[in-house]
Every structure is written in structure tokens, then in C-alpha cells.
Design an enzyme around this catalytic site. Structure first.
Site, PDB file in Angstrom:
ATOM      1  N   ASN A   1       0.857  -1.190   0.000  1.00  0.00           N
ATOM      2  CA  ASN A   1       0.000   0.000   0.000  1.00  0.00           C
ATOM      3  C   ASN A   1       0.891   1.237   0.000  1.00  0.00           C
ATOM      4  OD1 ASN A   1      -1.882   1.984   0.428  1.00  0.00           O
ATOM      5  ND2 ASN A   1      -2.379   1.382   2.527  1.00  0.00           N
ATOM      6  N   TRP A   2       0.976   1.896  -1.161  1.00  0.00           N
ATOM      7  CA  TRP A   2       1.885   3.041  -1.282  1.00  0.00           C
ATOM      8  C   TRP A   2       1.249   4.356  -0.840  1.00  0.00           C
ATOM      9  CZ3 TRP A   2       3.405   0.822  -6.692  1.00  0.00           C
ATOM     10  CH2 TRP A   2       4.302  -0.232  -6.495  1.00  0.00           C
ATOM     11  N   LYS A   3      -0.020   4.299  -0.475  1.00  0.00           N
ATOM     12  CA  LYS A   3      -0.722   5.498   0.021  1.00  0.00           C
ATOM     13  C   LYS A   3      -0.476   6.662  -0.946  1.00  0.00           C
ATOM     14  CE  LYS A   3      -0.329   3.495   4.563  1.00  0.00           C
ATOM     15  NZ  LYS A   3      -0.219   3.641   6.008  1.00  0.00           N
TER      16      LYS A   3
ATOM     17  N   HIS B   1      -9.823   2.036   4.793  1.00  0.00           N
ATOM     18  CA  HIS B   1      -8.520   2.007   5.478  1.00  0.00           C
ATOM     19  C   HIS B   1      -8.610   3.000   6.645  1.00  0.00           C
ATOM     20  CE1 HIS B   1      -4.321   2.982   6.268  1.00  0.00           C
ATOM     21  NE2 HIS B   1      -4.035   1.797   5.751  1.00  0.00           N
TER      22      HIS B   1
ATOM     23  N   GLU C   1      -5.970  -4.059  11.034  1.00  0.00           N
ATOM     24  CA  GLU C   1      -4.904  -3.066  11.160  1.00  0.00           C
ATOM     25  C   GLU C   1      -5.118  -2.233  12.422  1.00  0.00           C
ATOM     26  OE1 GLU C   1      -2.847  -2.185   7.242  1.00  0.00           O
ATOM     27  OE2 GLU C   1      -4.645  -0.962   7.243  1.00  0.00           O
TER      28      GLU C   1
ATOM     29  N   GLY D   1       2.049   2.716  10.687  1.00  0.00           N
ATOM     30  CA  GLY D   1       3.077   3.729  10.446  1.00  0.00           C
ATOM     31  C   GLY D   1       3.873   4.135  11.677  1.00  0.00           C
TER      32      GLY D   1
ATOM     33  N   SER E   1       2.978  -1.737  10.573  1.00  0.00           N
ATOM     34  CA  SER E   1       4.425  -1.818  10.815  1.00  0.00           C
ATOM     35  C   SER E   1       5.023  -3.180  10.486  1.00  0.00           C
ATOM     36  CB  SER E   1       4.743  -1.421  12.271  1.00  0.00           C
ATOM     37  OG  SER E   1       4.341  -0.092  12.509  1.00  0.00           O
TER      38      SER E   1
END
Ligand code: PGA
Length: 221
Positions: free
Chosen positions: A8-10, A92, A148, A154, A185
Site C-alpha cells: 500500500n503506497w498510500k 482504510h 490493522e 506507520g 508496521s
């Protein structure tokens, strides 16, 4: 069966960076027995889809509209996304935090994704959210769930394995057959812990941005 690993590159990569990452890594990733999926932002989806056409790798959108095609400025609808992607992330935790999305949004988005043949990855922060989603009439067949925990996203502080196991059991009791992923993470150092606990795969944010780091994760899955 292989695991599902979603990068997931956001909102981190330019179109050029997305394309370089895929070109440099594609052939290596194709050797994996796992299902590898990349999730760039909307504007990079066409290049990602075109570079990955005919490979075993999948493409995922980071969001999907809860509306059908129509006058919804700024939205991207499932009917159009299906031309480019196989998967979509739904609610998300960053969508929940910054864009006021909630379980009722999730119900609508998952429904829309399934209607157009996309595989929704419903993101939840715990089993309560999944229960609320199901109580609201959310579809469960054909979805993937990503657990999550918010304090792990993060932050470099992955969930305690014992707690992750507990939540996995709770999620399994609500959804027997569907795939359940862990996110928060994940690195090459800890990914095997979550796979060994019984998660069907992982959702990787920061550690997926660098292609070498991401390949190391795959080696440890
Ligand atoms: P992280 O992000 O790996 O950077 O914690 C995971 C996610 O938000 O999907």
C-alpha cells in the site's frame, strides 16, 4: 496455499516512481508463490495495470466510490476501476480518520465493489468494527479483511503477537472462510510472526515503498 501480500503506497509515489518500482521488481516478484498485489494511487493505476498485464501480480485501488457512475465530482467508481484493478481497499483507517468514513460507508463500498467483480479488502481496527459492519448488513462472501490496529499503522510498533492472535480468532469466528490479513508496521523482521499466527497475508505500508525492502519481506513470508 500462498499468502497475499499487498503493498500500500498510500500518497507517497509519483507516476514515474511507481513505474520504476514495478519495472525493477516485476520479474523477481513473479517468482514468488505468494499473491503479490500493488496499491498505487489512482493516477498511477493505469501505468501499474499496463506494466503488470499478463503477470501473476495484482493491482489494487486504495479506495472506491460508494456511488454508481454519475454526478459525483472527485469520485472514482467501481464500474470504471474494474478496467484496471482486481482489488480495492475499503475504509482504510486513514480514510476513517481523515475522511470520516465509517462502517456504514464500508457496507456501501464493499457492495459496490462486489457488484462489479472487484475483491474488496475491508480494513478494520478490530473485531468490533467487523461485527458492526456485519450487523449493518455488510456482505461477507468474497471479501478479504485486513486487521490493522491503529496504534501500529506507520508507527514502527507492530501488534503484540498474543493480541494479534486473539483478534484473529475473534475475526475468524465472525468470518470463517474469507482471507484475513494483518497490517501495521510489517517489516522483513516481523512478517513471519504474523504469517505463523495464521494470517492469510499482510498489508504493508512504509516497508513496501523501497523495492529491495519489500523483496526482503517476501523472502520471509
Ligand atoms: P505501515 O502501514 O506498514 O506503514 O504501518 C500499513 C497500512 O496502513 O496499510
Amino acid at each position: 496455499m500462498g499468502k497475499i501480500v499487498i503493498a500500500n503506497w498510500k500518497a507517497n509515489k509519483s507516476i514515474h516512481e511507481t513505474s520504476e518500482w514495478i519495472k525493477n521488481t516485476r520479474s523477481k516478484l513473479e517468482e514468488s508463490e505468494n499473491k503479490i498485489v500493488v496499491a498505487p494511487d489512482f493516477v498511477s493505476l493505469p501505468i501499474a495495470a499496463s506494466l503488470l498485464k499478463g503477470t501473476s501480480l495484482g493491482v489494487c485501488a486504495q479506495d472506491v466510490s460508494m456511488f454508481e457512475r454519475g454526478p459525483y465530482t472527485g469520485e472514482v467508481v467501481a464500474e470504471v476501476l474494474k478496467e484496471l484493478v482486481e482489488y480495492v481497499l475499503v475504509t482504510h483507517s486513514e480514510r476513517r480518520k481523515y475522511f470520516q468514513e465509517d462502517d456504514s460507508t464500508a457496507v456501501k463500498k464493499v457492495k459496490m465493489a462486489l457488484k462489479y467483480g472487484l475483491k474488496p479488502v475491508l480494513c478494520v481496527e478490530g473485531s468490533e468494527e467487523l461485527r458492526d459492519y456485519l450487523d449493518l448488513g455488510g456482505e461477507y462472501k468474497g471479501i478479504l479483511v485486513a486487521y490493522e490496529p491503529i496504534e501500529s499503522i506507520g508507527t514502527g510498533k507492530p501488534e503484540e503477537p498474543a493480541r494479534a492472535r486473539e483478534v484473529l480468532d475473534q475475526l475468524r469466528s465472525l468470518l470463517q472462510a474469507e482471507s484475513i490479513l494483518y497490517g501495521g508496521s510489517v517489516t522483513d523482521q516481523n512478517v513471519s510472526t504474523y504469517v505463523d499466527l495464521g494470517f492469510d497475508g499482510v498489508l504493508v505500508g512504509n516497508a513496501s515503498l523501497d523495492s529491495e525492502e519489500f523483496c526482503k519481506i517476501l523472502e520471509s513470508v
